[in-house]
Design a protein around this motif. Structure first.
Motif, PDB file in Angstrom:
ATOM      1  N   MET A 177       0.843  -1.202   0.000  1.00 40.60           N
ATOM      2  CA  MET A 177       0.000   0.000   0.000  1.00 40.60           C
ATOM      3  C   MET A 177       0.880   1.255   0.000  1.00 40.60           C
ATOM      4  O   MET A 177       1.841   1.349   0.754  1.00 40.60           O
ATOM      5  CB  MET A 177      -0.891   0.004   1.250  1.00 40.60           C
ATOM      6  N   LEU A 178       0.520   2.197  -0.880  1.00 40.17           N
ATOM      7  CA  LEU A 178       1.270   3.454  -0.934  1.00 40.17           C
ATOM      8  C   LEU A 178       0.422   4.590  -0.373  1.00 40.17           C
ATOM      9  O   LEU A 178      -0.777   4.691  -0.648  1.00 40.17           O
ATOM     10  CB  LEU A 178       1.686   3.761  -2.379  1.00 40.17           C
ATOM     11  N   ILE A 179       1.042   5.411   0.414  1.00 40.77           N
ATOM     12  CA  ILE A 179       0.386   6.532   1.084  1.00 40.77           C
ATOM     13  C   ILE A 179       0.985   7.831   0.554  1.00 40.77           C
ATOM     14  O   ILE A 179       2.218   7.929   0.414  1.00 40.77           O
ATOM     15  CB  ILE A 179       0.637   6.471   2.620  1.00 40.77           C
ATOM     16  N   TYR A 180       0.122   8.787   0.285  1.00 40.84           N
ATOM     17  CA  TYR A 180       0.631  10.115  -0.068  1.00 40.84           C
ATOM     18  C   TYR A 180       0.969  10.838   1.229  1.00 40.84           C
ATOM     19  O   TYR A 180       0.141  10.944   2.128  1.00 40.84           O
ATOM     20  CB  TYR A 180      -0.439  10.887  -0.850  1.00 40.84           C
ATOM     21  N   LEU A 181       2.224  11.314   1.328  1.00 34.32           N
ATOM     22  CA  LEU A 181       2.631  12.048   2.530  1.00 34.32           C
ATOM     23  C   LEU A 181       3.507  13.226   2.118  1.00 34.32           C
ATOM     24  O   LEU A 181       4.609  13.036   1.590  1.00 34.32           O
ATOM     25  CB  LEU A 181       3.385  11.112   3.492  1.00 34.32           C
ATOM     26  N   ASN A 182       2.995  14.413   2.327  1.00 32.22           N
ATOM     27  CA  ASN A 182       3.731  15.654   2.039  1.00 32.22           C
ATOM     28  C   ASN A 182       4.420  15.649   0.668  1.00 32.22           C
ATOM     29  O   ASN A 182       5.620  15.904   0.565  1.00 32.22           O
ATOM     30  CB  ASN A 182       4.760  15.922   3.138  1.00 32.22           C
ATOM     31  N   GLY A 183       3.658  15.330  -0.361  1.00 28.91           N
ATOM     32  CA  GLY A 183       4.180  15.448  -1.720  1.00 28.91           C
ATOM     33  C   GLY A 183       4.786  14.186  -2.297  1.00 28.91           C
ATOM     34  O   GLY A 183       5.163  14.169  -3.463  1.00 28.91           O
ATOM     35  N   LYS A 184       4.892  13.140  -1.472  1.00 23.75           N
ATOM     36  CA  LYS A 184       5.504  11.895  -1.984  1.00 23.75           C
ATOM     37  C   LYS A 184       4.596  10.697  -1.732  1.00 23.75           C
ATOM     38  O   LYS A 184       3.828  10.689  -0.768  1.00 23.75           O
ATOM     39  CB  LYS A 184       6.822  11.626  -1.254  1.00 23.75           C
ATOM     40  N   LEU A 185       4.731   9.689  -2.590  1.00 23.53           N
ATOM     41  CA  LEU A 185       4.050   8.421  -2.331  1.00 23.53           C
ATOM     42  C   LEU A 185       5.042   7.506  -1.629  1.00 23.53           C
ATOM     43  O   LEU A 185       6.105   7.213  -2.174  1.00 23.53           O
ATOM     44  CB  LEU A 185       3.565   7.802  -3.644  1.00 23.53           C
ATOM     45  N   VAL A 186       4.704   7.096  -0.424  1.00 27.70           N
ATOM     46  CA  VAL A 186       5.635   6.271   0.356  1.00 27.70           C
ATOM     47  C   VAL A 186       4.950   4.983   0.802  1.00 27.70           C
ATOM     48  O   VAL A 186       3.719   4.910   0.856  1.00 27.70           O
ATOM     49  CB  VAL A 186       6.174   7.032   1.595  1.00 27.70           C
ATOM     50  N   LYS A 187       5.743   3.975   1.110  1.00 26.52           N
ATOM     51  CA  LYS A 187       5.198   2.703   1.597  1.00 26.52           C
ATOM     52  C   LYS A 187       4.506   2.921   2.936  1.00 26.52           C
ATOM     53  O   LYS A 187       4.927   3.775   3.720  1.00 26.52           O
ATOM     54  CB  LYS A 187       6.334   1.677   1.762  1.00 26.52           C
ATOM     55  N   LYS A 188       3.500   2.106   3.202  1.00 21.60           N
ATOM     56  CA  LYS A 188       2.740   2.199   4.447  1.00 21.60           C
ATOM     57  C   LYS A 188       3.667   2.231   5.672  1.00 21.60           C
ATOM     58  O   LYS A 188       3.485   3.030   6.599  1.00 21.60           O
ATOM     59  CB  LYS A 188       1.791   1.007   4.519  1.00 21.60           C
ATOM     60  N   GLU A 189       4.706   1.352   5.639  1.00 19.13           N
ATOM     61  CA  GLU A 189       5.640   1.267   6.774  1.00 19.13           C
ATOM     62  C   GLU A 189       6.408   2.572   6.971  1.00 19.13           C
ATOM     63  O   GLU A 189       6.876   2.863   8.073  1.00 19.13           O
ATOM     64  CB  GLU A 189       6.677   0.144   6.560  1.00 19.13           C
ATOM     65  N   ASP A 190       6.549   3.331   5.885  1.00 22.20           N
ATOM     66  CA  ASP A 190       7.327   4.574   5.976  1.00 22.20           C
ATOM     67  C   ASP A 190       6.438   5.807   6.136  1.00 22.20           C
ATOM     68  O   ASP A 190       6.942   6.924   6.238  1.00 22.20           O
ATOM     69  CB  ASP A 190       8.194   4.734   4.712  1.00 22.20           C
TER      70      ASP A 190
END
Ligand code: PXG
Length: 290
Positions: free
Chosen positions: A1-14
């Protein structure tokens, strides 16, 4: 799963935010719950308008334009290859120092989760919900206006706990005078003859996107759809009651405080409106390609 966080798509764990984020420390932030149906994001612009209005309501500057936020939502859906999704867009005051002062936070934190949600067990959509009125009153608009979809949901959670303790999945919350407001995560409607009624926003309710869609669908279906102050008596003597929300969609209510509503079974007109709503979600939305 990828999450959008502050402008980036990052792995759920990150996908992590600081313990100094004021969203966590003080519930200082706003959010939206949005759904997509077969690659159509239902009422996306309405959700964006409400998100930015909620932010304005707490003097929070979202560090991106509505259009950019919409694109970030689409990118998150695509990255996770989701045709049908529940989208949670969150904006917090951001990382700061201890202390309430929002000026301690340099920049808002923005994240978007695209996942699935099941609010109530599926069989309850056929059988209808049994719910109760709870002692905890809904926040008055003069303190934390329920029109602000904020990260501070303790008022609703207290109502939810009281419902669970009473052995039911949902709670009707009243205002300070005893008028019906809404449930902990859903708006409430009643049908009586040709009237389709829901409490006005001024009583202290979230102006639900589903609520607005159902009022319009009701009007089209020949109801006199109105916002009216409602008492428990009005609900007890109604023909049908149902709840609306992005997560819940439309769910029938068959019993309130131990009293059967109407026939005591799921109402036919609630089912007809549910069908109209289904059709709307299949055509009204912003499309994305996978
Ligand atoms: N009232 C409240 C208090 C809500 O939180 C609604 C009404 C329905 O509004 P919409 O616009 O969705 O028709 C809500 C909806 C979640 C979650 O976990 C969010 C809501 C409800 C349930 C779960 O994201 N908000």
């Amino acid at each position: 799963m990828l999450i959008y966080l502050n402008g980036k798509l990052v792995k759920k764990e990150d996908a992590k935010v600081s313990v100094f984020d004021h969203g966590l420390l003080y519930g200082d932030g706003v959010f939206e719950g949005i759904r997509s149906y077969d690659r159509l994001v239902f009422k996306l612009h309405e959700h964006m308008d409400r998100l930015y209005a909620s932010a304005q309501g707490i003097s929070l500057t979202i560090p991106m334009e509505k259009k950019e936020m919409e694109k970030a939502i689409m990118d998150t859906l695509k990255a996770n290859a989701l045709r049908d999704a529940y989208i949670r867009a969150v904006v917090t005051r951001g990382d700061g120092d201890l202390g309430l002062d929002p000026r301690n936070c340099r920049r808002a934190t923005v994240f978007i989760i695209a996942d699935k949600i099941a609010l109530y067990p599926t069989d309850l959509y056929r059988k209808g919900l049994k719910i109760v009125t709870v002692p905890t009153r809904r926040n008055i608009p003069e303190s934390l206006n329920p029109q602000i979809k904020s990260l501070n949901y303790l008022n609703n959670i207290l109502g939810k706990i009281e419902a669970i303790n009473a052995g039911v999945p949902e709670a009707i919350m009243l205002d300070q005078s005893g008028f019906v407001t809404e449930c902990t995560g859903d708006n409430i409607f009643m049908i009586k003859d040709d009237l389709l009624l829901t409490p006005p926003v001024s009583v202290g309710v979230l102006n639900g996107i589903t609520r607005q869609a159902v009022l319009a669908l009701g009007e089209k279906a020949g109801f006199r759809a109105q916002e009216r102050m409602l008492t428990r008596f009005d609900l007890f003597t109604s023909d049908e009651v149902f709840l609306t929300g992005t997560a819940a969609e439309i769910i029938p209510v068959v019993m309130i405080d131990g009293r059967s509503i109407g026939t005591g079974r799921v109402g036919t007109r609630t089912l007809a409106l549910t069908e109209d709503f289904r059709k709307l979600t299949k055509k009204d939305g912003v499309r994305y390609a996978l």
